[in-house]
Design a protein around this motif. Structure first.
Motif, PDB file in Angstrom:
ATOM      1  N   LYS A  58       7.903  55.589 -42.757  1.00  0.00           N
ATOM      2  CA  LYS A  58       8.731  54.561 -43.400  1.00  0.00           C
ATOM      3  C   LYS A  58      10.017  54.279 -42.656  1.00  0.00           C
ATOM      4  O   LYS A  58      10.682  53.280 -42.909  1.00  0.00           O
ATOM      5  CB  LYS A  58       9.152  55.047 -44.796  1.00  0.00           C
ATOM      6  CG  LYS A  58       8.250  54.619 -45.910  1.00  0.00           C
ATOM      7  CD  LYS A  58       8.819  55.087 -47.243  1.00  0.00           C
ATOM      8  CE  LYS A  58       9.937  54.231 -47.779  1.00  0.00           C
ATOM      9  NZ  LYS A  58       9.548  53.020 -48.466  1.00  0.00           N
ATOM     10  N   ARG A  60      12.515  56.255 -43.219  1.00  0.00           N
ATOM     11  CA  ARG A  60      13.395  56.461 -44.371  1.00  0.00           C
ATOM     12  C   ARG A  60      14.277  57.684 -44.164  1.00  0.00           C
ATOM     13  O   ARG A  60      13.803  58.705 -43.696  1.00  0.00           O
ATOM     14  CB  ARG A  60      12.514  56.678 -45.599  1.00  0.00           C
ATOM     15  CG  ARG A  60      13.231  57.007 -46.879  1.00  0.00           C
ATOM     16  CD  ARG A  60      12.186  57.050 -48.002  1.00  0.00           C
ATOM     17  NE  ARG A  60      12.776  57.223 -49.298  1.00  0.00           N
ATOM     18  CZ  ARG A  60      12.259  56.683 -50.402  1.00  0.00           C
ATOM     19  NH1 ARG A  60      11.188  55.943 -50.340  1.00  0.00           N
ATOM     20  NH2 ARG A  60      12.811  56.888 -51.560  1.00  0.00           N
ATOM     21  N   SER A 145       7.570  53.777 -52.032  1.00  0.00           N
ATOM     22  CA  SER A 145       6.906  52.494 -51.825  1.00  0.00           C
ATOM     23  C   SER A 145       6.460  52.387 -50.362  1.00  0.00           C
ATOM     24  O   SER A 145       7.108  52.921 -49.467  1.00  0.00           O
ATOM     25  CB  SER A 145       7.872  51.368 -52.180  1.00  0.00           C
ATOM     26  OG  SER A 145       9.131  51.596 -51.584  1.00  0.00           O
ATOM     27  N   ASN A 147       6.528  50.417 -47.884  1.00  0.00           N
ATOM     28  CA  ASN A 147       7.156  49.447 -46.968  1.00  0.00           C
ATOM     29  C   ASN A 147       7.984  50.195 -45.939  1.00  0.00           C
ATOM     30  O   ASN A 147       8.327  51.360 -46.150  1.00  0.00           O
ATOM     31  CB  ASN A 147       8.086  48.524 -47.775  1.00  0.00           C
ATOM     32  CG  ASN A 147       9.056  49.327 -48.628  1.00  0.00           C
ATOM     33  OD1 ASN A 147       8.651  50.012 -49.573  1.00  0.00           O
ATOM     34  ND2 ASN A 147      10.335  49.285 -48.280  1.00  0.00           N
ATOM     35  N   SER A 153       9.591  45.863 -51.211  1.00  0.00           N
ATOM     36  CA  SER A 153       8.434  46.688 -51.560  1.00  0.00           C
ATOM     37  C   SER A 153       7.158  45.868 -51.535  1.00  0.00           C
ATOM     38  O   SER A 153       7.162  44.688 -51.865  1.00  0.00           O
ATOM     39  CB  SER A 153       8.621  47.289 -52.951  1.00  0.00           C
ATOM     40  OG  SER A 153       9.691  48.186 -52.957  1.00  0.00           O
ATOM     41  N   GLU A 182       9.455  48.371 -59.059  1.00  0.00           N
ATOM     42  CA  GLU A 182       9.326  49.815 -59.136  1.00  0.00           C
ATOM     43  C   GLU A 182       9.570  50.330 -60.559  1.00  0.00           C
ATOM     44  O   GLU A 182      10.198  49.664 -61.378  1.00  0.00           O
ATOM     45  CB  GLU A 182      10.320  50.490 -58.191  1.00  0.00           C
ATOM     46  CG  GLU A 182      10.121  50.157 -56.725  1.00  0.00           C
ATOM     47  CD  GLU A 182      10.824  48.875 -56.316  1.00  0.00           C
ATOM     48  OE1 GLU A 182      11.303  48.142 -57.210  1.00  0.00           O
ATOM     49  OE2 GLU A 182      10.888  48.614 -55.106  1.00  0.00           O
ATOM     50  N   HIS A 237      18.290  48.389 -50.114  1.00  0.00           N
ATOM     51  CA  HIS A 237      16.835  48.243 -50.140  1.00  0.00           C
ATOM     52  C   HIS A 237      16.441  46.789 -50.052  1.00  0.00           C
ATOM     53  O   HIS A 237      17.284  45.918 -50.144  1.00  0.00           O
ATOM     54  CB  HIS A 237      16.342  48.717 -51.499  1.00  0.00           C
ATOM     55  CG  HIS A 237      15.903  50.144 -51.501  1.00  0.00           C
ATOM     56  ND1 HIS A 237      15.297  50.695 -52.575  1.00  0.00           N
ATOM     57  CD2 HIS A 237      15.993  51.097 -50.570  1.00  0.00           C
ATOM     58  CE1 HIS A 237      15.031  51.959 -52.311  1.00  0.00           C
ATOM     59  NE2 HIS A 237      15.444  52.229 -51.113  1.00  0.00           N
TER      60      HIS A 237
END
Ligand code: AMP
Ligand code: MG
Length: 351
Positions: A58, A60, A145, A147, A153, A182, A237
């Protein structure tokens, strides 16, 4: 890495169809799967190497914890400690469904899954494919998620493919997400439950089951210096590539303002996108005008929001104006996502 695609018809499939997907998770791999909220990027929640891979795929930050998805209520007792009566009541009322609960984690859950926290987020999704997949994967699928970090998302397998093709082992295509936003996240580690992220399940619905419920102050006051209790809520986000501004105020003033801004931006060579409603979209002409749905149909607005933002990206839209959607129930969840997508850029015409 080559990503496998598995198309599953939610109305006719059997356990066998999800066997390979489950085996991939058990072997430490990653599989994107449909849920009723958005598509998830799943790995084995009890395997720290899998969680590390999820963050990598991700892009992330690894202090942003993952949600563990379960398919059977009794499994929650293996990954949490000290389940309260209130938590049990919420699980019984809303699972399977778009509610994530934060609970004290059991030792078996690696800190890599919880972003270093001693609590864990748990949810049982309301999607038959997801539930069967989780069972096949051993019962504990950690998933954010599906993405790339910072992108809207995904609510379809095509969206997942745009972001994740070549980065994960498999994508299960189970059709569009029915909710499209979400889950609601509620912290159950204190006496009074705290909403950390608004979602489809509202404060009123939760209160009807467990009495007093409060919001994390950081999500209401967007200018607050207090850090949000859900680490993920501090990140920008859901950002589209174009510059997004939300325009608030009386309907005619909003239309007039957006029209004037659009004209000016177009003449400067910008590609302008507008998020309008069934009631207003005919008032606009721009590079792309999206009718997100009737103003009072919040389910449709929620379901379409991320897809609309992605379409703007695909069409190279550089400037986006959105009307605001302060609808009674999910309005707060919708606006929470939209305001973040806009990086808090709100133009208020009523003062
Ligand atoms: P996503 O999976 O992309 O919907 O993101 C999961 C969200 O859950 C993020 O906003 C996380 O910060 C939040 N979350 C997950 N685990 C915890 C936890 N233990 N405490 C607080 N928030 C959490
Ligand atoms: Mg996310």
């Amino acid at each position: 890495m080559e990503t496998k695609f598995l198309k599953i018809d939610i109305n006719s499939f059997n356990t066998e169809d999800l066997k390979e997907a489950g085996e991939i998770i058990r072997a430490g791999g990653l599989v994107a799967f449909p849920t009723e909220t958005v598509y998830g990027l799943g790995g084995d929640g009890l395997n720290k190497e899998s969680s590390k891979k999820i963050y990598e795929a991700k892009g992330r930050p690894s202090d942003n914890p993952l949600i563990i998805h379960i398919a059977d209520l009794k499994d929650i007792f293996r990954i949490t400690t000290g389940m309260s009566d209130k938590a049990l009541m919420l699980a019984e009322s809303f699972w399977p469904g778009p509610l994530t609960m934060i609970l004290k984690k059991a030792a078996i859950v690696p800190f890599e899954t919880t972003g270093g926290l001693d609590t864990v987020a748990v949810r049982m999704p309301d999607n038959k494919i997801a539930l069967e997949f989780i069972k096949s994967a051993g019962g504990y699928v950690a998933a954010p998620s599906a993405n790339l970090s910072g992108r809207p998302s995904p609510t379809t397998a095509e969206h997942v493919c745009e972001d994740m093709n070549g980065r994960i082992d498999m994508i299960i295509d189970g059709g569009s997400s029915t909710i499209g936003l979400e889950s609601t996240i509620v912290d159950m580690t204190e006496d009074v439950p705290i909403i950390l992220r608004p979602g489809y399940i509202t404060m009123n619905s939760l209160s009807r089951v467990v009495g007093d419920v409060v919001y994390d102050p950081a999500i209401l006051d967007l200018s607050s210096d207090e850090p949000p209790r859900a680490p993920g809520m501090k990140y920008r986000h859901y950002a589209p590539k174009g510059d997004l501004a939300i325009v608030k105020g009386e309907k005619d003033k909003v239309i007039d303002y957006i029209r004037r801004q659009t004209e000016a931006a177009l003449s400067e060579g910008e590609r302008v996108g507008i998020i309008a409603t069934e009631e207003t979209y005919l008032n606009y002409s721009a590079t792309e005008v999206q009718n997100i749905g009737p103003r009072d149909d919040e389910a449709t607005i929620a379901r379409r929001l991320y897809a609309v933002l992605r379409e703007f990206d695909e069409d190279g839209i550089t400037r986006i104006y959105s009307e605001d959607f302060d609808t009674p129930n999910m309005g707060q969840a919708i606006m929470n996502r939209l305001i973040k997508a806009a990086g808090h850029h709100i133009i208020n015409l009523s003062n």
